[in-house]
Write a protein that holds these residues in place. Structure first.
Motif, PDB file in Angstrom:
ATOM      1  N   TYR A  77     -30.335 -27.861  25.158  1.00 36.68           N
ATOM      2  CA  TYR A  77     -30.948 -28.223  23.869  1.00 36.68           C
ATOM      3  C   TYR A  77     -31.041 -26.994  22.974  1.00 36.68           C
ATOM      4  O   TYR A  77     -31.625 -25.983  23.344  1.00 36.68           O
ATOM      5  CB  TYR A  77     -32.333 -28.818  24.130  1.00 36.68           C
ATOM      6  CG  TYR A  77     -33.161 -29.125  22.899  1.00 36.68           C
ATOM      7  CD1 TYR A  77     -32.560 -29.569  21.712  1.00 36.68           C
ATOM      8  CD2 TYR A  77     -34.541 -29.001  22.928  1.00 36.68           C
ATOM      9  CE1 TYR A  77     -33.323 -29.861  20.595  1.00 36.68           C
ATOM     10  CE2 TYR A  77     -35.318 -29.291  21.818  1.00 36.68           C
ATOM     11  CZ  TYR A  77     -34.703 -29.716  20.643  1.00 36.68           C
ATOM     12  OH  TYR A  77     -35.458 -29.999  19.549  1.00 36.68           O
ATOM     13  N   PRO A  79     -32.689 -26.307  19.611  1.00 35.01           N
ATOM     14  CA  PRO A  79     -33.526 -26.899  18.563  1.00 35.01           C
ATOM     15  C   PRO A  79     -33.191 -26.329  17.187  1.00 35.01           C
ATOM     16  O   PRO A  79     -32.601 -25.258  17.091  1.00 35.01           O
ATOM     17  CB  PRO A  79     -34.942 -26.496  18.953  1.00 35.01           C
ATOM     18  CG  PRO A  79     -34.855 -25.723  20.206  1.00 35.01           C
ATOM     19  CD  PRO A  79     -33.437 -25.376  20.443  1.00 35.01           C
ATOM     20  N   GLU A  81     -35.448 -25.400  14.875  1.00 35.23           N
ATOM     21  CA  GLU A  81     -36.303 -24.224  14.737  1.00 35.23           C
ATOM     22  C   GLU A  81     -36.231 -23.473  16.037  1.00 35.23           C
ATOM     23  O   GLU A  81     -36.861 -23.839  17.009  1.00 35.23           O
ATOM     24  CB  GLU A  81     -37.753 -24.662  14.475  1.00 35.23           C
ATOM     25  CG  GLU A  81     -37.948 -25.405  13.188  1.00 35.23           C
ATOM     26  CD  GLU A  81     -37.889 -24.477  11.985  1.00 35.23           C
ATOM     27  OE1 GLU A  81     -37.713 -23.249  12.160  1.00 35.23           O
ATOM     28  OE2 GLU A  81     -38.006 -24.998  10.857  1.00 35.23           O
ATOM     29  N   ARG A  82     -35.417 -22.423  16.072  1.00 33.65           N
ATOM     30  CA  ARG A  82     -35.221 -21.753  17.354  1.00 33.65           C
ATOM     31  C   ARG A  82     -35.504 -20.271  17.237  1.00 33.65           C
ATOM     32  O   ARG A  82     -35.415 -19.690  16.167  1.00 33.65           O
ATOM     33  CB  ARG A  82     -33.800 -21.976  17.844  1.00 33.65           C
ATOM     34  CG  ARG A  82     -32.752 -21.763  16.758  1.00 33.65           C
ATOM     35  CD  ARG A  82     -31.394 -22.242  17.236  1.00 33.65           C
ATOM     36  NE  ARG A  82     -30.382 -22.166  16.184  1.00 33.65           N
ATOM     37  CZ  ARG A  82     -29.862 -23.217  15.578  1.00 33.65           C
ATOM     38  NH1 ARG A  82     -30.293 -24.427  15.875  1.00 33.65           N
ATOM     39  NH2 ARG A  82     -28.932 -23.066  14.661  1.00 33.65           N
ATOM     40  N   GLY A  83     -35.884 -19.709  18.333  1.00 29.39           N
ATOM     41  CA  GLY A  83     -36.172 -18.280  18.331  1.00 29.39           C
ATOM     42  C   GLY A  83     -36.112 -17.735  19.734  1.00 29.39           C
ATOM     43  O   GLY A  83     -35.868 -18.464  20.686  1.00 29.39           O
ATOM     44  N   LEU A  84     -36.292 -16.430  19.816  1.00 29.19           N
ATOM     45  CA  LEU A  84     -36.273 -15.753  21.112  1.00 29.19           C
ATOM     46  C   LEU A  84     -37.471 -14.813  21.157  1.00 29.19           C
ATOM     47  O   LEU A  84     -38.105 -14.557  20.148  1.00 29.19           O
ATOM     48  CB  LEU A  84     -34.971 -14.937  21.256  1.00 29.19           C
ATOM     49  CG  LEU A  84     -33.671 -15.730  21.264  1.00 29.19           C
ATOM     50  CD1 LEU A  84     -32.493 -14.812  21.008  1.00 29.19           C
ATOM     51  CD2 LEU A  84     -33.478 -16.447  22.595  1.00 29.19           C
ATOM     52  N   TYR A  85     -37.774 -14.322  22.347  1.00 27.94           N
ATOM     53  CA  TYR A  85     -38.822 -13.304  22.450  1.00 27.94           C
ATOM     54  C   TYR A  85     -38.302 -12.022  21.809  1.00 27.94           C
ATOM     55  O   TYR A  85     -37.308 -11.450  22.261  1.00 27.94           O
ATOM     56  CB  TYR A  85     -39.171 -13.039  23.908  1.00 27.94           C
ATOM     57  CG  TYR A  85     -39.886 -14.172  24.586  1.00 27.94           C
ATOM     58  CD1 TYR A  85     -41.188 -14.473  24.243  1.00 27.94           C
ATOM     59  CD2 TYR A  85     -39.268 -14.929  25.566  1.00 27.94           C
ATOM     60  CE1 TYR A  85     -41.862 -15.514  24.863  1.00 27.94           C
ATOM     61  CE2 TYR A  85     -39.929 -15.963  26.199  1.00 27.94           C
ATOM     62  CZ  TYR A  85     -41.222 -16.253  25.834  1.00 27.94           C
ATOM     63  OH  TYR A  85     -41.882 -17.280  26.454  1.00 27.94           O
ATOM     64  N   LYS A  86     -38.982 -11.577  20.759  1.00 26.77           N
ATOM     65  CA  LYS A  86     -38.473 -10.450  19.978  1.00 26.77           C
ATOM     66  C   LYS A  86     -38.414  -9.154  20.761  1.00 26.77           C
ATOM     67  O   LYS A  86     -37.538  -8.334  20.570  1.00 26.77           O
ATOM     68  CB  LYS A  86     -39.355 -10.241  18.743  1.00 26.77           C
ATOM     69  CG  LYS A  86     -39.178 -11.318  17.693  1.00 26.77           C
ATOM     70  CD  LYS A  86     -39.730 -10.838  16.349  1.00 26.77           C
ATOM     71  CE  LYS A  86     -39.424 -11.840  15.255  1.00 26.77           C
ATOM     72  NZ  LYS A  86     -40.180 -13.097  15.448  1.00 26.77           N
ATOM     73  N   LYS A  87     -39.380  -8.949  21.647  1.00 26.41           N
ATOM     74  CA  LYS A  87     -39.483  -7.651  22.326  1.00 26.41           C
ATOM     75  C   LYS A  87     -38.642  -7.592  23.592  1.00 26.41           C
ATOM     76  O   LYS A  87     -38.568  -6.572  24.241  1.00 26.41           O
ATOM     77  CB  LYS A  87     -40.947  -7.367  22.696  1.00 26.41           C
ATOM     78  CG  LYS A  87     -41.899  -7.400  21.535  1.00 26.41           C
ATOM     79  CD  LYS A  87     -42.016  -6.043  20.883  1.00 26.41           C
ATOM     80  CE  LYS A  87     -42.906  -6.112  19.673  1.00 26.41           C
ATOM     81  NZ  LYS A  87     -42.601  -5.039  18.717  1.00 26.41           N
ATOM     82  N   GLU A  92     -31.953  -9.715  29.697  1.00 26.93           N
ATOM     83  CA  GLU A  92     -33.102 -10.204  30.460  1.00 26.93           C
ATOM     84  C   GLU A  92     -33.490 -11.602  30.006  1.00 26.93           C
ATOM     85  O   GLU A  92     -33.801 -12.491  30.793  1.00 26.93           O
ATOM     86  CB  GLU A  92     -34.315  -9.302  30.199  1.00 26.93           C
ATOM     87  CG  GLU A  92     -34.480  -8.141  31.122  1.00 26.93           C
ATOM     88  CD  GLU A  92     -35.647  -7.272  30.672  1.00 26.93           C
ATOM     89  OE1 GLU A  92     -36.735  -7.826  30.449  1.00 26.93           O
ATOM     90  OE2 GLU A  92     -35.439  -6.056  30.522  1.00 26.93           O
ATOM     91  N   GLN A  93     -33.500 -11.763  28.674  1.00 22.82           N
ATOM     92  CA  GLN A  93     -33.933 -13.015  28.089  1.00 22.82           C
ATOM     93  C   GLN A  93     -32.988 -14.159  28.449  1.00 22.82           C
ATOM     94  O   GLN A  93     -33.415 -15.244  28.825  1.00 22.82           O
ATOM     95  CB  GLN A  93     -33.981 -12.840  26.583  1.00 22.82           C
ATOM     96  CG  GLN A  93     -34.451 -14.041  25.863  1.00 22.82           C
ATOM     97  CD  GLN A  93     -35.367 -13.669  24.729  1.00 22.82           C
ATOM     98  OE1 GLN A  93     -36.262 -14.386  24.404  1.00 22.82           O
ATOM     99  NE2 GLN A  93     -35.150 -12.540  24.102  1.00 22.82           N
ATOM    100  N   TYR A  96     -33.530 -15.064  31.990  1.00 23.18           N
ATOM    101  CA  TYR A  96     -34.786 -15.803  32.163  1.00 23.18           C
ATOM    102  C   TYR A  96     -34.600 -17.277  31.797  1.00 23.18           C
ATOM    103  O   TYR A  96     -34.958 -18.180  32.564  1.00 23.18           O
ATOM    104  CB  TYR A  96     -35.857 -15.153  31.288  1.00 23.18           C
ATOM    105  CG  TYR A  96     -37.173 -15.887  31.213  1.00 23.18           C
ATOM    106  CD1 TYR A  96     -37.950 -16.087  32.341  1.00 23.18           C
ATOM    107  CD2 TYR A  96     -37.649 -16.359  29.988  1.00 23.18           C
ATOM    108  CE1 TYR A  96     -39.166 -16.742  32.260  1.00 23.18           C
ATOM    109  CE2 TYR A  96     -38.866 -17.010  29.908  1.00 23.18           C
ATOM    110  CZ  TYR A  96     -39.620 -17.212  31.055  1.00 23.18           C
ATOM    111  OH  TYR A  96     -40.823 -17.862  30.965  1.00 23.18           O
ATOM    112  N   LEU A  97     -33.997 -17.511  30.621  1.00 15.60           N
ATOM    113  CA  LEU A  97     -33.826 -18.897  30.170  1.00 15.60           C
ATOM    114  C   LEU A  97     -32.897 -19.662  31.105  1.00 15.60           C
ATOM    115  O   LEU A  97     -33.104 -20.844  31.372  1.00 15.60           O
ATOM    116  CB  LEU A  97     -33.299 -18.913  28.733  1.00 15.60           C
ATOM    117  CG  LEU A  97     -34.275 -18.370  27.690  1.00 15.60           C
ATOM    118  CD1 LEU A  97     -33.615 -18.265  26.334  1.00 15.60           C
ATOM    119  CD2 LEU A  97     -35.517 -19.256  27.610  1.00 15.60           C
TER     120      LEU A  97
END
Lengths: 305, 444
Positions: A77, A79, A81-87, A92-93, A96-97
């Motif tokens: 999916y 979306p 309105e989508r985003g990621l962890y900025k820091k 890694e991100q 994680y997902l």
């Protein structure tokens, strides 16, 4: 085979009805356009398919089975309105997902290497998301959406935020996934891309499906005996010739006009009428664009009758 | 289950790797020690020089010495003088301007009726410290006492001093004759209570900010398409709890290291001084037996540490979970931190209330207020720490208090999960309490 089947879904919130008896069928390996004005209920439907919320009534079948938590790994999916962890670092991100979708760390890493190479972003692994441009972040999001090789991919406005080159890159990735057998639901306001890549569509307006079918069918259905005529000669003479039985809808100075045939008139009648006055170069059926279909359908629906 | 572990891992590792966490963890104990030392230094070591003029208008405690050509006190050893205290005497008060411009810092006027009203007047230019006024009071009291004894002529001062009796109560609890230092032990309990309050306050806010971050980042929708919102919320709360525990343990270890380094620096000096001055230690006594005689050490031994520490852990975790779930619900209900004000009040009030109750209950750890508050889940984590430190808490009271806390934690977490589930996907207008209440009843 049917990938997804929604059967009379109802969903209402405290003060409004989001979905009212919505049914639709998505065939496996096709791209399905989920269209509709803002606030029509598309996001509610998508959230139900993703099991973020549940329907008040009705059921959703995925490959013939009632939706259950085990299906989460089969759906991807993206979306609107989508985003990621900025820091967090990109690599890694993404890991994680992917792990949240049930991939093992090794497998996720292996697949990420492939995707990062293919999208030419392999140098980004250790960058923090806040260092990326919007387009770059969108690419990462696309990769994390498809990494677990979902059988059903739900993309909400996948091209927004991309420049034309990257939009094409993503488009070709979507087509490639389709060829590999992935079923894709595309929700967008960009009717151009709907015509380009969708096989079937459903148009939701005011929480109901008001139109569905293949893109070709839907457009033909909205074809109302309108023809585009290209000719050499005097526009006034052309307009005069169409005095009775025809309606001149639009014209321009380059010798192009859209003509609507009157009751009982055929294209032959049109040719017979205008050939004495002008030199006809081309007559083609004017099939409305998806843009026009969308506007007409929604406006027709919204008219108080 | 596997997913909640992934979330806990991310919440934990992304926080402990932050520079701010590492700095705070390393610098925290030093900062604490520094603050403590600073506070002690300010209150104890009053280095300001005090030049005090005693104006004895009726000539009760001073006389004019022709030999020295100035007024001298009748009782020389009544006044403690050192380099910070210089006393001068006279019989006429200075004019205001002379005092203001002169180099006397304080002026005390003793008038005719001093034995009736007992209130000599202290004139000052800058507010003197508590230590200075207390010293001054003691000194004048001695001098006045002595003057009165002499004037009434019933007995001489030496006899009076011999006859004078000073009492201070030696408190003993009748329930278990062992009990001592009740007040001091309550103080130790308060320290634990303050630690619990501090960690709930700081790390609860982390939970809230974490939720808001995910919402404003718009990553939330991606995450909840993979995991249930409740798992995400619990993962976040537990992950941050582990960060808090990590920081606490590192602080304990660090503080102990600092304590031992500082201790070993003072140890030899303090020991020798004690041995030479008090001469109550045999020549071969070691530091341990010296320590055993000190009040502070006896106080530490008097506390049931295994019970204290295990209760600390339970109330720490329970209190944190209680408040953290509420913080998570607030974070989910709003779009940005500036919108949180309105919802913070109902959480902050019981939290601060529990803090003040803990501090107040030090004075009366077995009073009714402390007793009731040690059962109320919103205040029990801090107040019960004070009671446990003092002792005498029956086991059943601990069990009931902990059971109430656990029950409330479960109920509030469940409610917070409902609010959280709806709130994280709501953007735009800040919801009212009424709307949030409705969210609880939304179908999933």
């Amino acid at each position: 085979m049917t990938a997804l089947e929604a059967k009379s879904i109802h969903k209402s919130y405290a003060d409004h009805i989001a979905l009212n008896d919505v049914s639709l069928t998505v065939e496996q390996g096709t791209i399905f356009g989920l269209l509709g004005p803002n606030g029509a209920g598309k996001t509610s439907l998508i959230r139900i398919i993703n099991q973020i919320t549940g329907p008040d009534a009705g059921e959703v079948l995925l490959f013939g089975e009632r939706l259950s938590p085990s299906h989460i790994a089969q759906i991807g999916y993206l979306p609107e309105e989508r985003g990621l962890y900025k820091k967090m670092k990109v690599g890694e991100q993404a890991l994680y997902l992917a792990q949240l979708k049930g991939l093992s760390k090794q497998e996720a890493k292996h697949r990420l290497d492939k995707w990062f190479k293919r999208l030419e972003i392999d140098g980004w692994w250790n960058k923090k998301v806040e260092e990326l441009s919007k387009g770059m972040a969108q690419k990462i999001q696309f990769v994390t959406t498809v990494l677990h090789e979902p059988k059903l991919l739900i993309l909400d406005e996948p091209f927004s935020g991309f420049d034309p080159i990257n939009a094409n890159l993503i488009k070709s990735e979507i087509m490639r996934l389709k060829e590999e057998g992935t079923t894709i639901i595309l929700s967008t306001h960009n009717m151009g891309s709907v015509e380009e890549i969708c096989d079937n569509i459903a148009l939701i307006n005011k929480s109901r499906v008001i139109l569905d079918g293949s893109v070709k069918e839907v457009r033909e259905k909205f074809h109302k005996n309108e023809y585009k005529v290209r000719f050499d000669g005097n526009m006034i003479a052309f307009a005069t010739a169409l005095w009775s039985g025809f309606e001149l809808l639009s014209k321009n100075d380059d010798g192009e006009a859209i003509v609507k045939l009157g009751e009982g008139k055929s294209v032959n009648d049109l040719l017979n009428t205008i050939t004495p006055s002008v030199e006809v170069k081309e007559v083609i059926a004017h099939i409305p664009t998806m843009q026009e279909v969308f506007i007409q359908a929604v406006q027709h629906e919204n008219q108080p009758s | 289950m596997n997913k909640i572990f992934l979330i806990i891992k991310r919440e934990y590792s992304s926080r402990v790797k932050k520079k701010s966490f590492i700095i705070m963890t390393l610098v925290g104990p030093l900062l604490f020690a520094g603050l403590m030392a600073g506070a002690i230094f300010i209150t104890q070591a009053d280095t300001q020089e005090n030049k005090i003029l005693i104006v004895d208008e009726p000539g009760l405690i001073t006389r004019y010495s022709a030999e020295h050509q100035q007024f001298v006190p009748n009782c020389l050893d009544c006044y403690t003088e050192d380099k910070n205290y210089v006393y001068r005497f006279t019989n006429e008060r200075l004019a205001d301007t002379t005092f203001i411009n002169g180099d006397y810092t304080l002026m005390v006027v003793v008038d005719e009726a001093i034995y009736e009203h007992h209130h000599p007047t202290l004139f000052y230019k800058k507010v003197p410290s508590m230590n200075v006024t207390q010293q001054l009071e003691r000194d004048l009291e001695k001098a006045a006492e002595r003057a009165k004894i002499q004037s009434e002529g019933l007995l001489d001062y030496e006899t009076y001093k011999r006859m004078k009796v000073d009492l201070s109560l030696n408190k003993l609890n009748i329930v278990d004759g062992e009990n001592k230092f009740e007040q001091e032990r309550a103080g130790v309990g308060m320290v634990f209570a303050v630690i619990i309050f501090f960690f709930i306050f700081v790390f609860g806010a982390y939970v809230m900010r974490g939720v808001i971050e995910e919402k404003t980042n718009r990553i939330i929708e991606v995450i909840v398409s993979s995991v249930r919102p409740f798992e995400l919320m619990m993962g976040k709360i537990i992950g941050i709890a582990l960060v808090a525990i990590t920081q606490f343990l590192i602080w304990v270890v660090f503080s102990m290291i600092i304590f031992f380094i500082a201790g070993s620096l003072f140890e030899s000096g303090a020991f020798e001084q004690a041995a030479s001055m008090q001469q109550q230690l045999p020549q071969n006594a070691d530091f341990a037996s010296y320590l055993a005689q000190q009040e502070g050490f006896q106080l530490l031994v008097a506390i049931n540490w295994p019970l204290m520490l295990s209760m600390f852990l339970l109330y720490f975790v329970g209190g944190y979970l209680l408040y953290a779930s509420l913080f998570a619900a607030i974070g989910a209900a709003v779009d940005s931190e500036t919108d949180t004000q309105q919802f913070m009040m109902p959480i902050m009030m019981p939290l601060f209330f529990s803090y003040f109750l803990a501090i107040l209950s030090v004075n009366n750890p077995e009073g009714t207020a402390a007793y009731i508050a040690s059962f109320v889940p919103f205040t029990s984590p801090t107040v019960m720490m004070v009671r446990v430190a003092v002792g005498n808490v029956p086991v059943w009271e601990l069990i009931v208090s902990l059971a109430l806390l656990a029950g409330t934690v479960v109920a509030l977490t469940w409610l917070a999960g409902k609010v959280y589930r709806v709130g994280i996907l709501m953007y735009g207008k800040r919801p009212s309490y009424k709307e949030i209440w409705k969210w609880i009843f939304y179908k999933a």
